[in-house]
Design a protein around this motif. Structure first.
Motif, PDB file in Angstrom:
ATOM      1  N   LEU A 118       0.870  -1.167   0.000  1.00 46.93           N
ATOM      2  CA  LEU A 118       0.000   0.000   0.000  1.00 46.93           C
ATOM      3  C   LEU A 118       0.909   1.219   0.000  1.00 46.93           C
ATOM      4  N   GLU A 119       0.805   2.020  -1.047  1.00 44.52           N
ATOM      5  CA  GLU A 119       1.624   3.217  -1.183  1.00 44.52           C
ATOM      6  C   GLU A 119       0.791   4.426  -0.761  1.00 44.52           C
ATOM      7  N   ILE A 120       1.274   5.177   0.238  1.00 46.62           N
ATOM      8  CA  ILE A 120       0.581   6.368   0.712  1.00 46.62           C
ATOM      9  C   ILE A 120       1.334   7.591   0.188  1.00 46.62           C
ATOM     10  N   ILE A 121       0.596   8.466  -0.520  1.00 44.37           N
ATOM     11  CA  ILE A 121       1.216   9.527  -1.311  1.00 44.37           C
ATOM     12  C   ILE A 121       0.602  10.884  -0.960  1.00 44.37           C
ATOM     13  N   ASP A 122       1.427  11.905  -0.880  1.00 42.48           N
ATOM     14  CA  ASP A 122       0.947  13.267  -0.682  1.00 42.48           C
ATOM     15  C   ASP A 122       0.307  13.765  -1.973  1.00 42.48           C
ATOM     16  N   ILE A 123      -0.944  14.200  -1.892  1.00 46.10           N
ATOM     17  CA  ILE A 123      -1.653  14.618  -3.096  1.00 46.10           C
ATOM     18  C   ILE A 123      -1.029  15.876  -3.696  1.00 46.10           C
ATOM     19  N   ALA A 124      -0.635  16.822  -2.866  1.00 47.20           N
ATOM     20  CA  ALA A 124      -0.136  18.097  -3.366  1.00 47.20           C
ATOM     21  C   ALA A 124       1.145  17.956  -4.181  1.00 47.20           C
ATOM     22  N   THR A 125       2.003  17.001  -3.803  1.00 45.85           N
ATOM     23  CA  THR A 125       3.317  16.883  -4.442  1.00 45.85           C
ATOM     24  C   THR A 125       3.525  15.601  -5.241  1.00 45.85           C
ATOM     25  N   GLY A 126       2.753  14.561  -4.951  1.00 44.96           N
ATOM     26  CA  GLY A 126       2.987  13.262  -5.571  1.00 44.96           C
ATOM     27  C   GLY A 126       4.099  12.472  -4.906  1.00 44.96           C
ATOM     28  N   LYS A 127       4.603  12.990  -3.790  1.00 40.70           N
ATOM     29  CA  LYS A 127       5.712  12.343  -3.090  1.00 40.70           C
ATOM     30  C   LYS A 127       5.199  11.216  -2.198  1.00 40.70           C
ATOM     31  N   SER A 128       5.880  10.059  -2.248  1.00 40.37           N
ATOM     32  CA  SER A 128       5.536   8.940  -1.381  1.00 40.37           C
ATOM     33  C   SER A 128       5.831   9.290   0.067  1.00 40.37           C
ATOM     34  N   LEU A 129       4.845   9.044   0.940  1.00 37.64           N
ATOM     35  CA  LEU A 129       5.009   9.287   2.367  1.00 37.64           C
ATOM     36  C   LEU A 129       5.378   8.018   3.118  1.00 37.64           C
ATOM     37  N   LYS A 130       4.819   6.892   2.665  1.00 43.73           N
ATOM     38  CA  LYS A 130       5.132   5.611   3.305  1.00 43.73           C
ATOM     39  C   LYS A 130       4.695   4.471   2.392  1.00 43.73           C
ATOM     40  N   THR A 131       5.460   3.383   2.427  1.00 46.79           N
ATOM     41  CA  THR A 131       5.104   2.162   1.722  1.00 46.79           C
ATOM     42  C   THR A 131       4.881   1.066   2.747  1.00 46.79           C
ATOM     43  N   ILE A 132       3.671   0.519   2.795  1.00 47.71           N
ATOM     44  CA  ILE A 132       3.334  -0.531   3.748  1.00 47.71           C
ATOM     45  C   ILE A 132       3.358  -1.871   3.028  1.00 47.71           C
ATOM     46  N   SER A 133       4.144  -2.800   3.529  1.00 46.76           N
ATOM     47  CA  SER A 133       4.251  -4.123   2.917  1.00 46.76           C
ATOM     48  C   SER A 133       3.055  -4.997   3.280  1.00 46.76           C
ATOM     49  N   PHE A 134       2.542  -5.709   2.295  1.00 43.27           N
ATOM     50  CA  PHE A 134       1.506  -6.721   2.499  1.00 43.27           C
ATOM     51  C   PHE A 134       2.046  -8.067   2.021  1.00 43.27           C
ATOM     52  N   ASN A 135       3.215  -8.434   2.541  1.00 44.98           N
ATOM     53  CA  ASN A 135       3.897  -9.642   2.106  1.00 44.98           C
ATOM     54  C   ASN A 135       4.296 -10.517   3.290  1.00 44.98           C
ATOM     55  N   SER A 136       4.248 -11.838   3.064  1.00 45.33           N
ATOM     56  CA  SER A 136       4.835 -12.779   4.010  1.00 45.33           C
ATOM     57  C   SER A 136       6.289 -12.989   3.596  1.00 45.33           C
ATOM     58  N   GLU A 137       6.936 -13.966   4.186  1.00 50.68           N
ATOM     59  CA  GLU A 137       8.327 -14.233   3.831  1.00 50.68           C
ATOM     60  C   GLU A 137       8.456 -14.803   2.423  1.00 50.68           C
ATOM     61  N   THR A 138       7.379 -15.387   1.912  1.00 47.66           N
ATOM     62  CA  THR A 138       7.480 -16.066   0.616  1.00 47.66           C
ATOM     63  C   THR A 138       6.462 -15.597  -0.417  1.00 47.66           C
ATOM     64  N   ASP A 139       5.445 -14.839  -0.009  1.00 43.40           N
ATOM     65  CA  ASP A 139       4.345 -14.533  -0.925  1.00 43.40           C
ATOM     66  C   ASP A 139       3.740 -13.184  -0.564  1.00 43.40           C
ATOM     67  N   GLY A 140       2.891 -12.687  -1.469  1.00 36.60           N
ATOM     68  CA  GLY A 140       2.152 -11.462  -1.202  1.00 36.60           C
ATOM     69  C   GLY A 140       0.708 -11.778  -0.854  1.00 36.60           C
ATOM     70  N   TYR A 141       0.099 -10.920  -0.025  1.00 32.93           N
ATOM     71  CA  TYR A 141      -1.299 -11.116   0.361  1.00 32.93           C
ATOM     72  C   TYR A 141      -2.259 -10.589  -0.708  1.00 32.93           C
ATOM     73  N   MET A 142      -1.717  -9.949  -1.710  1.00 35.69           N
ATOM     74  CA  MET A 142      -2.467  -9.412  -2.842  1.00 35.69           C
ATOM     75  C   MET A 142      -3.629  -8.517  -2.401  1.00 35.69           C
ATOM     76  N   PRO A 143      -3.323  -7.348  -1.837  1.00 37.91           N
ATOM     77  CA  PRO A 143      -4.370  -6.381  -1.520  1.00 37.91           C
ATOM     78  C   PRO A 143      -5.045  -5.908  -2.801  1.00 37.91           C
ATOM     79  N   ARG A 144      -6.325  -5.529  -2.697  1.00 38.91           N
ATOM     80  CA  ARG A 144      -7.082  -5.242  -3.914  1.00 38.91           C
ATOM     81  C   ARG A 144      -7.682  -3.825  -3.954  1.00 38.91           C
ATOM     82  N   TYR A 145      -8.439  -3.460  -2.909  1.00 35.48           N
ATOM     83  CA  TYR A 145      -9.105  -2.160  -2.917  1.00 35.48           C
ATOM     84  C   TYR A 145      -8.999  -1.510  -1.547  1.00 35.48           C
ATOM     85  N   VAL A 146      -9.289  -0.193  -1.518  1.00 32.79           N
ATOM     86  CA  VAL A 146      -9.230   0.553  -0.263  1.00 32.79           C
ATOM     87  C   VAL A 146     -10.482   1.412  -0.125  1.00 32.79           C
TER      88      VAL A 146
END
Length: 380
Positions: A118-146
């Motif tokens: 999940l990428e959280i981005i500042d609307i005014a600048t387009g700059k990434s504020l934080k990247t939240i991982s949705f992954n295990s050690e071997t796979d991704g949880y495949m997030p879909r919608y927010v």
């Protein structure tokens, strides 16, 4: 954000035999010399400055990005996210929505790889504020919608969980297991909030054979607990809420004997109140007006949610769009942005902005397979 300032006023009068003397006494916690500041008003949008468009790209090419169009200058940047952040967005980005001063981009990745974020981005600048991982050690949880409710972001996942993210701390602060991940009963897709509840579609994703497949799950957001399941058409994927509390659910069927359909749900009774023989892809709702991309991405219709009636073709000026893949309503001026995946070309797509009269106002080029949009406003 509103700022509230407490006002402490304490007045006492003492009358003395020699005359009248006004004595003012105040709380020990209050400085009588400090002026009372007025309440800060909410910012008011005055114009639309630009448009971000999430571009999914082609699966396996790791080429998702966010394009940006400056309305005043007419300039567009196809890979704006990389230009601002110096890195690629990721693999198979699936959703982009605004909440407050931030936008939230859901990057699904591919099953069996650690590509889910999940990428959280500042609307005014387009700059990434934080990247939240949705992954295990071997796979991704495949997030879909927010979706959002009371300063929380809720993210659906293919592994049967809903993750809750605090929008202030930008950290996951809760998870709700809707299905048994060990049995691979998952496939959660679209989300919508209405009447204090979260509505989650359960698709027929083939990786999860034990999934619910024809249900919309209802979650009480104050308790963050499951309430019930509502039976809808087979393979529900998209869902959106209207101002009157009704929801529209898009089911895609099984492409054989179970046909796609559109259903309306009341968030008051949590029962289906209408079924429509419509083959809908993406949809968007603003107030009680819905826009439905139908007939295998070839046309767009209007839908009156309150009345439960399907309207005619929205586009009135003859504009031809090859592959309609996304629709977003600008809540400031009610303009409708429709994206064109251009027969699913991985190199470039297009976006068209229409007024409420169905006539084109402007258009611009994007990166490949464009879908959801977020608008940038000027404020006073």
């Amino acid at each position: 954000m509103k700022y509230n300032y407490n006002k402490f006023n304490c007045l006492s009068f003492a009358v003395m035999l020699a005359g009248a003397l006004l004595v003012t006494s105040c709380s020990k916690d209050t400085d009588p010399e400090t002026p009372v500041l007025p309440e800060k008003p909410e910012p008011i949008a005055t114009a639309t400055r630009g448009v971000y468009v999430l571009c999914e790209g082609l699966m396996g090419d790791n080429n998702s990005t966010i394009s940006y169009y400056d309305i005043e200058s007419g300039d567009s940047e196809k890979d704006y996210f990389k230009k601002i952040n110096g890195r690629a967005l990721g693999e198979t980005a699936n959703d982009l929505k605004a909440y407050g001063s931030k936008m939230y981009c859901v990057i699904s990745g591919i099953q069996g790889k650690k590509q889910s974020f999940l990428e959280i981005i500042d609307i005014a600048t387009g700059k990434s504020l934080k990247t939240i991982s949705f992954n295990s050690e071997t796979d991704g949880y495949m997030p879909r919608y927010v979706a959002f409710y009371k300063n929380k972001a809720y993210v659906s996942r293919y592994d049967g969980k809903i993750s809750r993210v605090d929008t202030a701390t930008m950290a996951i602060d809760g998870e709700l297991q809707l299905t048994n991940g060990a049995d691979k009963a998952g496939g959660q897709e679209g989300l919508a909030v209405a009447n204090g509840k979260l509505y989650v579609t359960n698709s027929s994703h083939p990786y999860y054979p034990a999934g619910l497949k024809d249900k919309v799950t209802v979650i009480d957001l104050e308790k963050f607990t499951k309430v019930k399941d509502i039976t809808v058409g087979f393979n529900p994927v998209k869902i959106a809420a209207a101002a009157n509390g009704d929801l529209l659910v898009v089911s895609w069927g099984n492409y054989a004997d179970q046909q796609p359909d559109l259903r309306r749900i009341s968030s008051v009774t949590d029962v289906v109140t209408g079924t429509y023989n419509e083959n809908v892809g993406p949809l968007a709702i603003h107030k009680n007006n819905a826009y439905l991309i139908t007939d295998w991405n070839s046309s767009i219709k209007t839908f009156d949610v309150a009345a439960g009636t399907v309207g005619g073709n929205f586009i009135k000026d003859g504009t031809s769009i090859n592959t309609m893949y996304g629709v977003t309503v600008n809540t400031f001026n009610n303009n409708v942005l429709i994206t064109d995946a251009n027969n699913f070309s991985g190199n470039s797509g297009h976006a068209y902005c229409f007024g409420t009269n169905g006539k084109r106002k402007f258009d611009f080029e994007t990166a490949g397979v464009p879908q959801q949009a977020v608008f940038v406003y000027n404020y006073k």
